[in-house]
Design an enzyme around this catalytic site. Sequence first.
Site, mmCIF file in Angstrom:
data_model
loop_
_atom_site.group_PDB
_atom_site.id
_atom_site.type_symbol
_atom_site.label_atom_id
_atom_site.label_comp_id
_atom_site.label_asym_id
_atom_site.label_seq_id
_atom_site.Cartn_x
_atom_site.Cartn_y
_atom_site.Cartn_z
ATOM 1 N N LYS A 12 3.868 -0.690 3.428
ATOM 2 C CA LYS A 12 3.603 0.331 2.414
ATOM 3 C C LYS A 12 2.180 0.215 1.890
ATOM 4 O O LYS A 12 1.576 -0.849 1.920
ATOM 5 C CB LYS A 12 4.581 0.185 1.238
ATOM 6 C CG LYS A 12 6.032 0.372 1.616
ATOM 7 C CD LYS A 12 6.316 1.797 1.980
ATOM 8 C CE LYS A 12 7.782 1.990 2.316
ATOM 9 N NZ LYS A 12 8.017 3.216 3.005
ATOM 10 N N CYS A 13 1.674 1.314 1.358
ATOM 11 C CA CYS A 13 0.359 1.392 0.741
ATOM 12 C C CYS A 13 0.199 0.277 -0.298
ATOM 13 O O CYS A 13 1.135 0.034 -1.059
ATOM 14 C CB CYS A 13 0.203 2.758 0.070
ATOM 15 S SG CYS A 13 -1.426 3.069 -0.590
ATOM 16 N N PRO A 14 -0.898 -0.427 -0.318
ATOM 17 C CA PRO A 14 -2.153 -0.210 0.415
ATOM 18 C C PRO A 14 -2.293 -1.064 1.676
ATOM 19 O O PRO A 14 -3.378 -1.127 2.243
ATOM 20 C CB PRO A 14 -3.209 -0.631 -0.610
ATOM 21 C CG PRO A 14 -2.580 -1.803 -1.298
ATOM 22 C CD PRO A 14 -1.091 -1.434 -1.378
ATOM 23 N N ASP A 39 3.781 4.595 6.763
ATOM 24 C CA ASP A 39 3.416 4.878 5.375
ATOM 25 C C ASP A 39 2.934 6.322 5.244
ATOM 26 O O ASP A 39 1.957 6.703 5.882
ATOM 27 C CB ASP A 39 2.325 3.909 4.933
ATOM 28 C CG ASP A 39 1.850 4.150 3.506
ATOM 29 O OD1 ASP A 39 2.597 4.772 2.730
ATOM 30 O OD2 ASP A 39 0.736 3.713 3.177
#
Length: 74
Positions: A12-14, A39
């Site tokens: 997932k981000c980042p 993502d």
Amino acid sequence: MSAESYDLRGLKCPLPVLKTRRRLKEMPSGAELTVETTDPLAGIDIPHLCNEDGHALLLSERTETGHRFVIRKG
């Protein structure tokens, strides 16, 4: 020279953009990196990374599970 593949699916981000930036730093100029990610924000983040760091985004496409990018290191 074929593109090196980097599987970042499930992150997932980042993390996808951070790991892509780190991987590109280790590669020689002109090398290509194929990045696979699930993502949803990568569709914004990876092109932005390329623009900021001077890399060429050769391909940006949606896949069944996320995105695929081909980047040539600047």
